[in-house]
Design an enzyme around this catalytic site. Sequence first.
Site, PDB file in Angstrom:
ATOM      1  CD  GLU A 138      -6.782   6.623   9.724  1.00  0.00           C
ATOM      2  OE1 GLU A 138      -5.664   6.340   9.254  1.00  0.00           O
ATOM      3  OE2 GLU A 138      -7.157   7.810   9.902  1.00  0.00           O
TER       4      GLU A 138
ATOM      5  CG  ASN B 127      -8.290  13.844   5.778  1.00  0.00           C
ATOM      6  OD1 ASN B 127      -8.734  13.323   4.762  1.00  0.00           O
ATOM      7  ND2 ASN B 127      -7.314  14.736   5.749  1.00  0.00           N
TER       8      ASN B 127
ATOM      9  CB  CYS C  49      -6.326   6.678  14.154  1.00  0.00           C
ATOM     10  SG  CYS C  49      -7.031   8.230  13.566  1.00  0.00           S
TER      11      CYS C  49
END
Length: 131
Positions: A58, A45, A92
Amino acid sequence: MSSVDWPALKSAALAAQGRAYAPYSDYQVGAALLAGSGEVVTGCNVENATYGAACCAERTAVFTAVAQGLTSFRAIAVATGGPEAGTPCGICRQVLAEFSDGALEVLCFTDEGAEARYTLAQLLPHAFRLK
């Protein structure tokens, strides 16, 4: 779950988690995405002061894979901190659905030993599709 080398995928996700840029939430996430070709692509992230410009681990992994020409995925391991394993957010999940069917295997785990396994269909039973 299938013949995925989960220990190797978890190790790659943990390494990616260590590279996370999360100065605002202090919630580091790492992801390791297994492509149909057998290649593993990682992501972490990356936060931003405007929050809306942040990108989850992701999606970072998926976008990196697509930039490398990979568009079919078998599994993803997601590493988070804390006592409970965090699952991919709704955005995601939808991005993962764009490049895989509901059989995509999802392993969520923490450095504290919590672990949960799902298929993408379990996490997103009614994925939006245009085709």
